[in-house]
Design a protein around this motif. Structure first.
Motif, short mmCIF file in Angstrom:
data_model
loop_
_atom_site.label_atom_id
_atom_site.label_comp_id
_atom_site.label_asym_id
_atom_site.label_seq_id
_atom_site.Cartn_x
_atom_site.Cartn_y
_atom_site.Cartn_z
N LEU A 73 -1.41 -5.64 0.94
CA LEU A 73 -2.54 -5.07 0.22
C LEU A 73 -3.12 -3.87 0.96
N PHE A 82 -3.12 -2.00 -7.45
CA PHE A 82 -4.33 -2.78 -7.19
C PHE A 82 -5.48 -1.79 -7.07
N GLN A 85 -11.64 -10.10 -8.82
CA GLN A 85 -10.48 -10.93 -9.14
C GLN A 85 -10.87 -12.41 -9.18
N TYR A 143 -1.38 -11.86 -5.25
CA TYR A 143 -1.93 -11.12 -4.11
C TYR A 143 -1.22 -11.44 -2.80
#
Length: 985
Positions: A45, A229, A238, A456
């Motif tokens: 991420l 994202f 989220q 994720y």
């Protein structure tokens, strides 16, 4: 062009961060880059978030390996593909199943098998999404392999693990640490190759000039991968967005809960309450935080249904909605809690609700959350290599002797005198310091998401037994994943256990409503415990520093306790605001020293910033910053955001606005430095108030049921002090402390009347199975009548029975311990042989005539110190020598600025540092009347007069007075000798 790159989240394998990987790619003109850490997605991420700063297209995936052996690389075509990869890895890591040699079919992923792996597998059939990866080094073999004919399946697989020789050396060291082996014995198969590094695109193109289709295939794969994202201002929450089936129904439910419970909290709600409620509900709805409140309400409701106590704190404790529906027990109207601290139109993240449960109940609450909400996981945290620890590991890898490793890790060396190996250890220790070492579980964070957590991250299954993501809270908040904080603490368990002990030990007492905190707040006897420093055992207010502060403030009400809970924090304390607050509290005439504007903003704290809310108020009202800008200061203080640039911009505007308003620079920078001093330490006022509610519940029990409360404290691991000090406190409250007894004791401590029978759990070498056997037998067939009866009914070795005899657990027999020990040796097999099966028939024991064998209290004390860790008698009774010419703690006020001698039994001691960074020691003692005094060993004496363990110390020093709280600045101290064990004569 790079489909297989590692960061140092390829744990104990990779050698640099995901940011450094992007910097390396930029340097080599790489415009698209795949991050594929080994069986790990921790960096994915943040890699995506930061790639934009380098103008690089990010691709993410996973390098699937068994140990160091590469099986295949998976790349995500899109977010669905990342989910597929994460699910596949998680299934194997959670269940500890070895990864298969061949990848399963994926719908949204690319799978790349290494060239050598394909040769081993003799794999000839490939699906559309499967490819063969070839490195520059392997091109020589490809020319002579039948695989060269699979032109549409060949791609570049130039792995990137290192940058240079230094990285390669660090990589080998990490591998040796991981395998717990000497560097010289590390197998080549455990290492990467020296060629596993990034080349420029020009070099890649030149190397593959004879195979242009491989370059084309690689570019086609990279072009097909798109991962998205939102981060920062572009993020969306989220978290689970709907609690019911629609946003409208969610809001109606929250509104109804408030209406149904309003009159339970406010019997006659006035306009201020109703207006605040409406404002909060409107804001919660407009910011889409309704589900967040309902989820927290659901969790608390489950706990209530099970009879579990909880404390709701954090910034959410400033909310009247949270108070009315029972998430918190803090009245924001009573405390004038700042609404904008917990929620405001500029806040993108939901408020913090830290919900504490008893350490005994927390796991069940967590299990309920996982049952109740489908997309749930625990938050991770990264355990990094600490310098001293990594130096030790490297010392072992290089084969250094333990003495040299100890010397290096403790810093006891002169660099110029170190040999080459030792210098390498230190050099690479600095390089590896801060690398992630392994993943762990965040202390409190639970994620409740709107869709699968595998969108994720992959998940692991640590010993806690709940799936755990592979990223931490910082990147989680960046991407819109906000945690719910579910914590365990012992203070609530003490309260619940105390109530249970009261019900058992004093059945005549009617049921106690421990939630009646309003009555406790106004009870003079309870408040006197705060003012007098009598809060030993009470959650959060028992430490020497806190007790001393409350004596200085003469705290005797709830509001005062809330303030004390906050000003003791390092930010307030270290900036001098704590001192100023005490002065203005004790001496009202000094309150005029406050700047008029600050006094108007913070009248309750006399113009001194104490709470996080104060920073918001001062930024907004003193410096004319918007609430959004003020919130940036708050986030900057808590360390929960990344952008120092953003913080600096607000700092500049704060100073400029103040100058525009005509404030002098001295005042501006004084206020700004106070704001900065809050960094990482300040409490929201509601947070402090929540702690204070729990403290009052503990103080009520301590005040009116002290023996039951102290027994509960002991049975829940104590707190700030040692076991023996809590026993001392129980004795002060009228308890008789009894050594473990085979007929009256249990595994924990047991209160019978006013006698506390110590639990068998304190006997260090008594086996758990022995305790279980004798307690089960006693429960089934009654108490033991004699030593013979015990031996007949309990299977036990002579070693275990000796422990029970030496602690005097058979004292009801009226026989001396020495006599019982001889009988035990005669009646059991002295060689330790024992049968695991109980005897079917009672045997006839032989009676032995023994001479008179006496023991005395000093022998008993030595046995207790050996078996329990402390004597049951007073340490003063054991002192060998005269204790003359000393004063008592109660007489310190009569000797201010004079040097005196006090004999004290050590309660607790710790090192600290002066404002100049010099070492000092803070100690708490009790005198022979049981009264407390504090002593400070400052820098000039701290090493000259060490404090070596529990016992009685002669303390000679100057008595100081700080707001009627007296302590000693030590000139010299020494530990008193104790009487010898008579058996050693």
């Amino acid at each position: 062009m790079y489909l297989n790159c590692h960061s140092y989240y390829s744990l104990r394998y990779g050698t640099f961060s995901e940011i450094e990987l992007l910097e390396l790619a930029k340097k080599n003109d790489v415009q698209t880059l795949a991050l594929t850490d080994i069986n790990n997605t921790s960096a994915c991420l943040n890699f995506i978030r930061k790639a934009k700063d380098f103008n690089i297209k990010p691709v993410i995936g996973i390098d699937f390996r068994t140990g160091a052996q590469q099986l295949y690389v998976g790349l995500a075509n899109n977010n669905e593909g990342f989910k597929e990869l994460n699910q596949f890895l998680s299934q194997h890591s959670e269940n500890k199943i070895e990864l298969p040699g061949r990848a399963p079919h994926f719908d949204h992923c690319v799978i790349i098998y290494p060239f050598e792996r394909v040769l081993q597998l003799e794999k000839s059939h490939f699906y559309d999404h499967e490819f063969i990866g070839v490195s520059i080094e392997e091109l020589r073999k490809l020319r002579f392999s039948k695989l060269k004919n699979l032109e549409d399946k060949l791609v570049v697989l130039q792995t990137v693990t290192i940058r240079d020789k230094k990285d390669f050396n660090a990589h080998r060291l990490l591998r040796a640490i991981d395998k717990n082996t000497l560097l010289s014995k590390l197998e080549k198969s455990e290492e990467c190759k020296l060629t596993d590094k990034m080349c420029s695109l020009k070099e890649i193109n030149e190397a593959f000039a004879d195979f242009p289709h491989i370059i084309e295939n690689t570019n086609r794969i990279l072009s097909s991968c798109h991962i998205e994202f939102g981060f920062g201002e572009q993020r969306i929450s989220q978290n689970l967005k709907l609690y019911t089936d629609s946003a409208e129904n969610d809001y109606q439910l929250l509104e109804k809960l408030c209406q149904d419970n309003l009159y339970k909290r406010y019997s006659n709600p006035d306009e201020k309450v109703l207006a605040r409620l409406k404002t909060e509900l409107d804001t919660i709805k407009s910011l889409d935080f309704v589900a967040f409140f309902l989820i927290n309400y659901d969790i608390v409701s489950y706990a209530n249904s099970k009879g579990y106590f909880h404390v709701g704190r954090g910034s959410g404790a400033n909310s009247i909605v949270a108070y009315i529906i029972g998430i918190t027990d803090v009245d924001p109207i009573e405390l004038d809690l700042y609404f904008e601290r917990f929620i405001n139109p500029f806040r993108a993240s939901p408020p913090d609700f830290d919900i504490d449960f008893s350490w005994k109940d927390r796991d069940d609450v967590t299990a309920y959350i996982f049952r109740r909400f489908p997309h749930t996981a625990l938050m991770a945290t990264y355990n990094t290599f600490k310098y001293r620890a990594v130096v030790r590991e490297l010392g072992k890898v290089f084969g250094l002797p333990k003495e040299e490793i100890d010397k290096l890790s403790k810093g006891n060396y002169v660099v110029s005198q170190l040999d080459e190996i030792a210098q390498l250890v230190l050099r690479y220790g600095k390089l590896i310091e801060g690398f992630p070492n392994h993943l762990s579980v965040h202390s409190a964070g639970v994620l409740i998401l709107d869709q699968s957590v595998h969108y994720y991250s992959a998940t692991d299954m640590p010993p806690k037994g709940f799936p755990t993501v592979q990223f931490d809270m910082i990147i989680a908040e960046d991407v819109g994943v906000f945690k719910f904080d579910i914590l365990g603490q012992r203070g609530l368990a003490k309260i619940k256990d105390a109530l249970d002990i009261i019900a058992e030990n004093r059945p005549e007492v009617p049921p106690i409503d421990i939630t009646n905190v309003e009555a406790f707040k106004n009870d003079k006897n309870i408040n006197n415990l705060l003012k007098s420093g009598g809060a030993i055992g009470a959650y959060y207010v028992e430490s020497p520093a806190m007790r001393g502060l409350m004596q200085q403030l003469q705290t005797q009400d709830y509001i005062g306790l809330v303030a004390a809970s906050s000003i003791i924090r390092p930010g307030v304390s270290g900036s001098g605001m704590k001192e100023e607050f005490i002065k203005r509290h004790r001496y009202p005439e000094l309150r005029k020293n406050a700047h008029p504007v600050l006094l108007e903003i913070m009248p309750e704290t006399y113009g001194v910033m104490v709470y996080q809310e104060d920073v918001l108020k001062v930024a907004n009202q003193f410096a004319d910053l918007s609430l959004g800008e003020a919130d940036i200061l708050r986030r900057g203080m808590s360390g929960k955001f990344r952008s120092r640039k953003e913080f600096t911009a607000v700092e500049e505007k704060f100073i400029a606005n103040c100058r525009k308003k005509g404030y002098q620079d001295d005042l501006i920078f004084e206020v700004w430095n106070q704001i900065k001093s809050f960094a990482g330490y300040a409490f929201a006022k509601g947070h402090s108030a929540s702690y204070a509610v729990e403290s009052y519940q503990s103080l009520y029990l301590k005040c009116y049921y002290p023996l039951e409360f102290m027994t509960a404290v002991l049975n829940n691991g104590g707190g700030f002090y040692s076991v023996e000090h809590y026993l001392h406190e129980a004795q002060k409250q009228g308890a008789t402390i009894c050594a473990p007894c085979i007929n009256n004791s249990d595994h924990p401590n047991r209160l019978i009347g006013t006698s506390i029978y110590l639990g068998f759990g304190y006997l260090k070498n008594l086996e758990t199975f022995t305790v279980q056997r004798m307690l089960t037998e006693r429960q089934l067939n009654g108490t033991y009548s004699s030593l013979d009866d015990f031996i007949d009914r309990v299977t036990i070795s002579i070693e275990q029975l000796t422990i029970l005899i030496r602690i005097d657990a058979f004292r009801f027999t009226q026989q001396s311990k020495t006599e019982l020990l001889w009988q035990a040796i005669f009646k059991l097999n002295a060689d330790g042989a024992k049968s695991q099966q109980s005897k079917l028939f009672k045997i006839q024991h032989k009676e032995f005539t023994l001479p008179k064998l006496n023991s005395n209290w000093i022998e008993n004390a030595y046995d207790e110190m050996e078996l329990l860790g402390f004597p049951l008698c007073n340490y003063f009774n054991l002192v060998n020598g005269d204790m003359a010419n000393g004063i008592l703690a109660s007489q310190m006020k009569d000797h201010i600025n004079k040097e005196v001698l006090i004999y004290g039994s050590l309660v607790t001691t710790r090192f600290n540092y002066t404002s100049q960074g010099k070492l000092m020691r803070l100690s708490t003692f009790i005198d022979h009347q049981g009264n407390y005094f504090d002593a400070v060993h400052f820098t000039d004496v701290v090493e000259k007069y060490p404090v070596n363990g529990l016992g009685v110390y002669a303390c000679y020093g100057r008595i100081t007075d700080r707001f009627d709280f007296y302590s000693m600045s030590v000139v010299w101290s020494r530990k008193a000798a104790i009487l010898p064990d008579p058996r050693n004569n």
